[in-house]
Design a protein around this motif. Sequence first.
Motif, PDB file in Angstrom:
ATOM      1  N   ARG A 345     -22.461  -1.713  -0.634  1.00  0.00           N
ATOM      2  CA  ARG A 345     -22.507  -1.829  -2.170  1.00  0.00           C
ATOM      3  C   ARG A 345     -21.762  -0.923  -2.976  1.00  0.00           C
ATOM      4  NH1 ARG A 345     -29.111  -2.734  -3.128  1.00  0.00           N
ATOM      5  NH2 ARG A 345     -27.969  -3.968  -5.027  1.00  0.00           N
ATOM      6  N   MET A 346     -21.199  -0.075  -2.394  1.00  0.00           N
ATOM      7  CA  MET A 346     -20.155   1.218  -2.991  1.00  0.00           C
ATOM      8  C   MET A 346     -19.059   0.861  -2.311  1.00  0.00           C
ATOM      9  SD  MET A 346     -22.182   3.248  -5.145  1.00  0.00           S
ATOM     10  CE  MET A 346     -21.655   4.892  -4.826  1.00  0.00           C
ATOM     11  N   ILE A 347     -17.892   0.592  -2.963  1.00  0.00           N
ATOM     12  CA  ILE A 347     -16.355   0.333  -2.307  1.00  0.00           C
ATOM     13  C   ILE A 347     -15.572   1.462  -3.195  1.00  0.00           C
ATOM     14  CG2 ILE A 347     -14.773  -1.186  -2.011  1.00  0.00           C
ATOM     15  CD1 ILE A 347     -16.692  -3.459  -1.924  1.00  0.00           C
ATOM     16  N   HIS A 348     -14.899   1.851  -2.484  1.00  0.00           N
ATOM     17  CA  HIS A 348     -13.817   3.197  -2.689  1.00  0.00           C
ATOM     18  C   HIS A 348     -12.558   2.841  -2.255  1.00  0.00           C
ATOM     19  CE1 HIS A 348     -12.956   7.124  -4.662  1.00  0.00           C
ATOM     20  NE2 HIS A 348     -12.055   7.084  -3.743  1.00  0.00           N
ATOM     21  N   PHE A 349     -11.439   2.516  -3.063  1.00  0.00           N
ATOM     22  CA  PHE A 349     -10.159   2.210  -2.941  1.00  0.00           C
ATOM     23  C   PHE A 349      -9.276   3.489  -3.275  1.00  0.00           C
ATOM     24  CE2 PHE A 349     -10.494  -2.608  -3.173  1.00  0.00           C
ATOM     25  CZ  PHE A 349     -11.055  -2.383  -1.828  1.00  0.00           C
ATOM     26  N   ALA A 350      -8.750   4.198  -2.381  1.00  0.00           N
ATOM     27  CA  ALA A 350      -8.014   5.487  -3.076  1.00  0.00           C
ATOM     28  C   ALA A 350      -6.225   5.027  -2.695  1.00  0.00           C
ATOM     29  CB  ALA A 350      -8.113   6.752  -2.172  1.00  0.00           C
ATOM     30  N   THR A 351      -5.537   4.622  -3.550  1.00  0.00           N
ATOM     31  CA  THR A 351      -4.111   4.136  -3.260  1.00  0.00           C
ATOM     32  C   THR A 351      -3.367   3.818  -4.561  1.00  0.00           C
ATOM     33  OG1 THR A 351      -3.013   2.108  -2.004  1.00  0.00           O
ATOM     34  CG2 THR A 351      -5.218   1.718  -3.211  1.00  0.00           C
ATOM     35  N   HIS A 352      -2.127   3.362  -4.481  1.00  0.00           N
ATOM     36  CA  HIS A 352      -1.313   2.816  -5.569  1.00  0.00           C
ATOM     37  C   HIS A 352      -2.021   1.374  -6.097  1.00  0.00           C
ATOM     38  CE1 HIS A 352       1.470   6.056  -6.073  1.00  0.00           C
ATOM     39  NE2 HIS A 352       1.746   5.956  -4.702  1.00  0.00           N
ATOM     40  N   GLY A 353      -1.731   1.332  -7.098  1.00  0.00           N
ATOM     41  CA  GLY A 353      -2.067   0.208  -7.924  1.00  0.00           C
ATOM     42  C   GLY A 353      -1.237  -0.312  -9.136  1.00  0.00           C
ATOM     43  N   LYS A 354      -1.004  -1.342  -9.712  1.00  0.00           N
ATOM     44  CA  LYS A 354      -0.427  -1.586 -10.800  1.00  0.00           C
ATOM     45  C   LYS A 354      -1.056  -2.714 -11.664  1.00  0.00           C
ATOM     46  CE  LYS A 354       4.283  -2.653 -12.479  1.00  0.00           C
ATOM     47  NZ  LYS A 354       5.545  -2.928 -11.980  1.00  0.00           N
ATOM     48  N   PHE A 355      -1.092  -2.628 -12.904  1.00  0.00           N
ATOM     49  CA  PHE A 355      -1.740  -3.507 -13.827  1.00  0.00           C
ATOM     50  C   PHE A 355      -0.382  -4.009 -14.728  1.00  0.00           C
ATOM     51  CE2 PHE A 355      -3.789  -4.512 -18.131  1.00  0.00           C
ATOM     52  CZ  PHE A 355      -3.869  -5.634 -17.732  1.00  0.00           C
ATOM     53  N   VAL A 356      -0.085  -5.236 -14.669  1.00  0.00           N
ATOM     54  CA  VAL A 356       1.019  -5.788 -15.512  1.00  0.00           C
ATOM     55  C   VAL A 356       0.197  -6.512 -16.688  1.00  0.00           C
ATOM     56  CG1 VAL A 356       2.843  -7.366 -15.833  1.00  0.00           C
ATOM     57  CG2 VAL A 356       2.632  -6.197 -13.657  1.00  0.00           C
ATOM     58  N   GLN A 357       0.352  -5.947 -18.025  1.00  0.00           N
ATOM     59  CA  GLN A 357      -0.482  -6.617 -18.894  1.00  0.00           C
ATOM     60  C   GLN A 357      -0.219  -8.156 -19.038  1.00  0.00           C
ATOM     61  OE1 GLN A 357      -0.156  -4.432 -22.476  1.00  0.00           O
ATOM     62  NE2 GLN A 357      -1.390  -5.930 -23.687  1.00  0.00           N
TER      63      GLN A 357
END
Length: 514
Positions: A345-357
């Motif tokens: 019930r707790m998920i943690h992602f430590a990594t690169h990410g990108k949001f293209v609007q």
Amino acid sequence: MGIKFDALIKRLFEFTLIVIITLFSVKLVNAKTIPNSPQIDTNPTLISQFGNFSDATGPSFIEGTSNSVNSQTEGVTRTNFEKGIQTAGSVDTALQLFEQSQAIEFAQYFRKEVVGKPPSVAEISQTLCNLSRITGNKSALIYLASLAEELRNLYILPNSDGAAGCDKVAQTDLQIEQVGQQVIPEANRNAIKETVTAWREEIGLPPIGSGNGSLDNAQKLYQWLVKPLENGLKANQIDTLVFTMDAGLRSIPIAALHDGTQFLIEKYNVALIPSFGLTDTRYVDVRNLPILAMGASEFEDASPLPAVPVELSTILRLPWQGVPFLNKEFTLENLKSVYRQQRFRMIHFATHGKFVQGNVSQSYIQFGDSKLRLDRLREVAEELNWAESPTVEMLVLSACETALGDEPELGFAGLAVQAGVKSALASLWRVDDRSTLALMSEFYLQLSKTPIKTEALRQAQLGMLRGKVRIEEGKLLLSEGNPILLPPKISEQGNLNFSHPHYWAGFTLIGNWN
């Protein structure tokens, strides 16, 4: 001719509002196939102010095409919204229009149809009161509408009517102290945009030298957004400010607003929600929940994140329990496999990410072996039944810009919430890998002691602001406990003080704030 035309426009506007209200009053019974739309979801996620899969009283979504959404919202323009807010006969009417507008905006972005009924002011106030009794934390809901000629601050406080209490919805209008609005003419859309843009450019860059830098824009925005409501917040002993932001305001780092003496985070917990009707407000104490911690420190086509291994090991220290996956083990297949074995019930992602609007298909989060496009996140969430009980309480997106953009709630965090995750923690801008390590380490330390997510985030941010959390002589110092020894790739970069808001203010909690 002009008079008749104006009358026609007025009648058209009134008719449009009736259509909107009618659409939101429809209860979802069965998802019906829309012609030429094979992607229809026949088991849609219900999202309402009383929680996912509850009673469908809040706006809900079913998948479809852009055309199916447009067919419902045809004629609902920005001009109509602004006119409706300004001419509404009551605060209740204005707030319901705001709720409707937010739901429609999300529906259009995620190509869904809108189904359901928006919550009333009395229902919202009652829910805030119920939550305050459960958690001991009093929250105020603040709607900020950025209009062409003015800023409108609308607010709802917890129902404290002795007759109705929290046990039932007040049948009459709420007292004036519990609901209201303020109009700030000088904070028109152009003035807001200019100020927000300038401040984001300042705070988004790593600081040069010591101190907090210029606070002029932070103070100007405080005067517009919070100052008009200050007396009511103090009188009602409010602990948490929950903001529903209009377009153009969602990229503001609310925690770093400044009253001339203090940052806002020094006085209140803060959080953003897309709207009250789109938020699962049910409370769960997360302190004993295991964590699925996944991350990557090495990439073929991106810069390394040497702090990630330390971050994963640190957040899983006692009293937290969980399962870590690093680098090559951080795969979509492992995510699915381990989640099917145990519903984390707790998920943690430590990594690169990108949001293209504006383009979810080009936005992604980097796994160890591939990129998970944001338009596939819903598919993964549905496959793993994230929205079904027991729901995923929080998705943490560390070391990436997953909330980045002028519309962060419409980015990864917004998609995560609507896919069934009750809340998401992400950053408005890219920050130093070391500051992400510091904040996340302190956040989970605080979360192990307090049952309120926004309070834990606030204490972590205050620890950085006040110098309790820092890197010194190759070690990460937290507010308590033993120092954490850092690997050479981090320690050789020298000492680092995180007091400047660039390092802590971008981290934002979106969705369920308790």
